[in-house]
Design a protein around this motif. Sequence first.
Motif, PDB file in Angstrom:
ATOM      1  N   GLY A 191      17.675 -37.817 -63.531  1.00 30.35           N
ATOM      2  CA  GLY A 191      18.723 -36.849 -63.824  1.00 30.35           C
ATOM      3  C   GLY A 191      19.952 -37.519 -64.407  1.00 30.35           C
ATOM      4  N   LEU A 192      20.367 -38.626 -63.810  1.00 32.81           N
ATOM      5  CA  LEU A 192      21.541 -39.344 -64.286  1.00 32.81           C
ATOM      6  C   LEU A 192      21.277 -40.065 -65.606  1.00 32.81           C
ATOM      7  CD1 LEU A 192      22.767 -40.749 -60.877  1.00 32.81           C
ATOM      8  CD2 LEU A 192      24.000 -39.139 -62.328  1.00 32.81           C
ATOM      9  N   CYS A 193      20.088 -40.671 -65.730  1.00 32.17           N
ATOM     10  CA  CYS A 193      19.767 -41.412 -66.950  1.00 32.17           C
ATOM     11  C   CYS A 193      19.695 -40.487 -68.173  1.00 32.17           C
ATOM     12  CB  CYS A 193      18.443 -42.164 -66.783  1.00 32.17           C
ATOM     13  SG  CYS A 193      18.567 -43.609 -65.719  1.00 32.17           S
ATOM     14  N   TYR A 194      19.044 -39.349 -68.009  1.00 29.35           N
ATOM     15  CA  TYR A 194      18.956 -38.410 -69.127  1.00 29.35           C
ATOM     16  C   TYR A 194      20.324 -37.830 -69.457  1.00 29.35           C
ATOM     17  CZ  TYR A 194      13.878 -38.487 -69.498  1.00 29.35           C
ATOM     18  OH  TYR A 194      12.572 -38.879 -69.713  1.00 29.35           O
ATOM     19  N   PHE A 195      21.150 -37.605 -68.437  1.00 24.12           N
ATOM     20  CA  PHE A 195      22.511 -37.116 -68.691  1.00 24.12           C
ATOM     21  C   PHE A 195      23.305 -38.145 -69.494  1.00 24.12           C
ATOM     22  CE2 PHE A 195      26.973 -37.445 -67.374  1.00 24.12           C
ATOM     23  CZ  PHE A 195      27.453 -36.242 -67.864  1.00 24.12           C
ATOM     24  N   CYS A 196      23.232 -39.413 -69.088  1.00 25.77           N
ATOM     25  CA  CYS A 196      23.984 -40.467 -69.776  1.00 25.77           C
ATOM     26  C   CYS A 196      23.468 -40.676 -71.196  1.00 25.77           C
ATOM     27  CB  CYS A 196      23.906 -41.770 -68.987  1.00 25.77           C
ATOM     28  SG  CYS A 196      24.792 -41.717 -67.405  1.00 25.77           S
ATOM     29  N   LEU A 197      22.150 -40.635 -71.361  1.00 23.69           N
ATOM     30  CA  LEU A 197      21.585 -40.790 -72.704  1.00 23.69           C
ATOM     31  C   LEU A 197      22.007 -39.627 -73.596  1.00 23.69           C
ATOM     32  CD1 LEU A 197      19.782 -42.214 -74.744  1.00 23.69           C
ATOM     33  CD2 LEU A 197      17.807 -41.038 -73.739  1.00 23.69           C
ATOM     34  N   TYR A 198      21.948 -38.411 -73.068  1.00 27.73           N
ATOM     35  CA  TYR A 198      22.359 -37.236 -73.842  1.00 27.73           C
ATOM     36  C   TYR A 198      23.845 -37.332 -74.201  1.00 27.73           C
ATOM     37  CZ  TYR A 198      23.483 -32.390 -74.968  1.00 27.73           C
ATOM     38  OH  TYR A 198      23.923 -31.255 -75.600  1.00 27.73           O
ATOM     39  N   THR A 199      24.654 -37.771 -73.248  1.00 28.28           N
ATOM     40  CA  THR A 199      26.086 -37.919 -73.497  1.00 28.28           C
ATOM     41  C   THR A 199      26.340 -38.918 -74.617  1.00 28.28           C
ATOM     42  OG1 THR A 199      26.607 -37.408 -71.189  1.00 28.28           O
ATOM     43  CG2 THR A 199      28.289 -38.573 -72.451  1.00 28.28           C
ATOM     44  N   HIS A 200      25.615 -40.027 -74.603  1.00 26.77           N
ATOM     45  CA  HIS A 200      25.773 -41.061 -75.632  1.00 26.77           C
ATOM     46  C   HIS A 200      25.311 -40.551 -76.997  1.00 26.77           C
ATOM     47  CE1 HIS A 200      25.723 -45.006 -77.545  1.00 26.77           C
ATOM     48  NE2 HIS A 200      24.464 -44.782 -77.912  1.00 26.77           N
ATOM     49  N   VAL A 201      24.145 -39.905 -77.040  1.00 28.12           N
ATOM     50  CA  VAL A 201      23.587 -39.442 -78.310  1.00 28.12           C
ATOM     51  C   VAL A 201      24.457 -38.348 -78.927  1.00 28.12           C
ATOM     52  CG1 VAL A 201      21.642 -38.231 -79.373  1.00 28.12           C
ATOM     53  CG2 VAL A 201      21.219 -40.107 -77.760  1.00 28.12           C
ATOM     54  N   THR A 202      24.894 -37.384 -78.123  1.00 25.07           N
ATOM     55  CA  THR A 202      25.702 -36.286 -78.660  1.00 25.07           C
ATOM     56  C   THR A 202      27.078 -36.750 -79.110  1.00 25.07           C
ATOM     57  OG1 THR A 202      26.382 -35.724 -76.392  1.00 25.07           O
ATOM     58  CG2 THR A 202      24.521 -34.505 -77.335  1.00 25.07           C
ATOM     59  N   PHE A 203      27.603 -37.784 -78.474  1.00 26.60           N
ATOM     60  CA  PHE A 203      28.909 -38.314 -78.875  1.00 26.60           C
ATOM     61  C   PHE A 203      28.844 -38.921 -80.271  1.00 26.60           C
ATOM     62  CE2 PHE A 203      32.135 -41.692 -79.074  1.00 26.60           C
ATOM     63  CZ  PHE A 203      33.276 -40.977 -78.749  1.00 26.60           C
ATOM     64  N   HIS A 204      27.688 -39.523 -80.607  1.00 22.99           N
ATOM     65  CA  HIS A 204      27.537 -40.180 -81.907  1.00 22.99           C
ATOM     66  C   HIS A 204      26.769 -39.326 -82.920  1.00 22.99           C
ATOM     67  CE1 HIS A 204      29.117 -44.093 -80.592  1.00 22.99           C
ATOM     68  NE2 HIS A 204      28.486 -43.863 -79.440  1.00 22.99           N
ATOM     69  N   ALA A 205      26.379 -38.115 -82.516  1.00 24.78           N
ATOM     70  CA  ALA A 205      25.586 -37.272 -83.407  1.00 24.78           C
ATOM     71  C   ALA A 205      26.400 -36.819 -84.617  1.00 24.78           C
ATOM     72  CB  ALA A 205      25.060 -36.052 -82.648  1.00 24.78           C
ATOM     73  N   VAL A 206      25.722 -36.747 -85.787  1.00 29.52           N
ATOM     74  CA  VAL A 206      26.367 -36.264 -87.013  1.00 29.52           C
ATOM     75  C   VAL A 206      26.605 -34.763 -86.914  1.00 29.52           C
ATOM     76  CG1 VAL A 206      26.123 -36.008 -89.512  1.00 29.52           C
ATOM     77  CG2 VAL A 206      25.305 -38.096 -88.379  1.00 29.52           C
ATOM     78  N   VAL A 207      25.605 -34.062 -86.388  1.00 27.36           N
ATOM     79  CA  VAL A 207      25.710 -32.620 -86.190  1.00 27.36           C
ATOM     80  C   VAL A 207      26.344 -32.357 -84.827  1.00 27.36           C
ATOM     81  CG1 VAL A 207      24.445 -30.447 -86.054  1.00 27.36           C
ATOM     82  CG2 VAL A 207      23.660 -32.262 -87.608  1.00 27.36           C
ATOM     83  N   PRO A 208      27.408 -31.560 -84.776  1.00 24.54           N
ATOM     84  CA  PRO A 208      28.065 -31.274 -83.488  1.00 24.54           C
ATOM     85  C   PRO A 208      27.098 -30.645 -82.487  1.00 24.54           C
ATOM     86  CG  PRO A 208      29.427 -30.548 -85.327  1.00 24.54           C
ATOM     87  CD  PRO A 208      28.087 -30.907 -85.904  1.00 24.54           C
ATOM     88  N   LEU A 209      27.061 -31.205 -81.301  1.00 30.89           N
ATOM     89  CA  LEU A 209      26.222 -30.691 -80.224  1.00 30.89           C
ATOM     90  C   LEU A 209      27.067 -30.566 -78.963  1.00 30.89           C
ATOM     91  CD1 LEU A 209      23.065 -32.948 -80.779  1.00 30.89           C
ATOM     92  CD2 LEU A 209      23.235 -30.507 -81.287  1.00 30.89           C
ATOM     93  N   PRO A 210      26.667 -29.685 -78.051  1.00 28.78           N
ATOM     94  CA  PRO A 210      27.425 -29.569 -76.800  1.00 28.78           C
ATOM     95  C   PRO A 210      27.466 -30.915 -76.069  1.00 28.78           C
ATOM     96  CG  PRO A 210      25.869 -27.773 -77.029  1.00 28.78           C
ATOM     97  CD  PRO A 210      25.547 -28.734 -78.122  1.00 28.78           C
ATOM     98  N   SER A 211      28.635 -31.356 -75.699  1.00 27.10           N
ATOM     99  CA  SER A 211      28.769 -32.649 -75.025  1.00 27.10           C
ATOM    100  C   SER A 211      30.029 -32.654 -74.183  1.00 27.10           C
ATOM    101  CB  SER A 211      28.821 -33.797 -76.042  1.00 27.10           C
ATOM    102  OG  SER A 211      30.042 -33.765 -76.757  1.00 27.10           O
ATOM    103  N   VAL A 212      30.218 -33.726 -73.426  1.00 22.35           N
ATOM    104  CA  VAL A 212      31.418 -33.859 -72.600  1.00 22.35           C
ATOM    105  C   VAL A 212      32.564 -34.467 -73.390  1.00 22.35           C
ATOM    106  CG1 VAL A 212      30.072 -34.089 -70.484  1.00 22.35           C
ATOM    107  CG2 VAL A 212      30.696 -36.140 -71.770  1.00 22.35           C
ATOM    108  N   GLY A 213      32.293 -34.851 -74.630  1.00 25.28           N
ATOM    109  CA  GLY A 213      33.346 -35.392 -75.486  1.00 25.28           C
ATOM    110  C   GLY A 213      33.683 -36.837 -75.230  1.00 25.28           C
ATOM    111  N   ALA A 214      32.793 -37.568 -74.582  1.00 25.03           N
ATOM    112  CA  ALA A 214      33.019 -38.981 -74.300  1.00 25.03           C
ATOM    113  C   ALA A 214      31.713 -39.739 -74.477  1.00 25.03           C
ATOM    114  CB  ALA A 214      33.557 -39.165 -72.887  1.00 25.03           C
ATOM    115  N   ASP A 215      31.810 -41.064 -74.599  1.00 28.15           N
ATOM    116  CA  ASP A 215      30.631 -41.897 -74.789  1.00 28.15           C
ATOM    117  C   ASP A 215      30.192 -42.484 -73.451  1.00 28.15           C
ATOM    118  OD1 ASP A 215      28.583 -43.202 -76.009  1.00 28.15           O
ATOM    119  OD2 ASP A 215      29.822 -44.646 -77.101  1.00 28.15           O
ATOM    120  N   CYS A 216      28.933 -42.938 -73.419  1.00 26.44           N
ATOM    121  CA  CYS A 216      28.389 -43.607 -72.241  1.00 26.44           C
ATOM    122  C   CYS A 216      28.024 -45.032 -72.613  1.00 26.44           C
ATOM    123  CB  CYS A 216      27.152 -42.861 -71.718  1.00 26.44           C
ATOM    124  SG  CYS A 216      27.426 -42.033 -70.145  1.00 26.44           S
TER     125      CYS A 216
END
Length: 315
Positions: free
Chosen positions: A234-259
Amino acid sequence: MAEVNPFSLSGTQHSQHWPSLVSPDWWLNKAFIAVTGQPKSAWRWAPGTTSFSTQRTVLTGVVLYLAMVFGGQAIMKKVAKPIRLKRFTQLHNLALTLISGFLLLAFMEQCLTAWRQNGFFFTICGAESWTQPMEILYYLNYMTKWLEFVDTVLLVLKKKNLEFLHYYHHSLTMVLCFEELLGRVSVAWIICSINLLVHVIMYYYYFLASCGKKVWWKEIVTTLQIVQFVVDLGLCYFCLYTHVTFHAVVPLPSVGADCRGTRLAAYYGCVLLSSYLLLFVQFFIKTYIKGETGSHLGFRPLNYKQEGEKTQKTE
């Protein structure tokens, strides 16, 4: 100069957050001075220089470990009787119980303080949460995975049947700990801490069993391992998603911070822990639900042995 009050935090090193005599950090510093002549603050993880810090060493270790598993089993088939190193087994299990407990407390000393001061998200994603005192603990935790290879050696000598889960888990967990060090994955402290907690319970169980004690809660250990992987994933997928969405070219729902952490380490951790979860669930079903051993968690075995017949102990 020695502290007047060993239970005071006055004048302690910056990484020590608990009173001296109950502080793992304090004891680690004393150990570093005794062994190396320098305080632990002088230690640095340097890939290629620090012991066991190269990919070649890790790969060699995995290859030699698997060669020991299959080669050792082939050799032991030609040996008439199992080799039972009872005293050594007891000491090994007790040592890993104590080491795991000590490292767990050491992680708590560092991480609970950071959590209280900066919040939970900082501890699992913040770049500044990867500190030198934490790096020492990650390295020591990584080194325990080499020590745990002795588990397999003892089972091979006893002529026990090793399941795929056993040597798959032992070998690749060592690689995972190495990749977390290289990738500087901030969330690794939770993965390590939960694993250490499970190992305190698990190796204490093995210690009692090696002393001839009847222990009824073996399946609780397996249950805790499964819960461990659920929380980890649960934590690993959350952190990976947070990292990927922070650097994504297309805006995606995220917490607005990097991991913090490399994607390679994150991908490897997610895939490996997912496989662990599947394999441990399969093992649990096979052993405690469809198996022939009694259960203390309310699971009724589907197969029954004849009355009075003894079941074979598995490790």
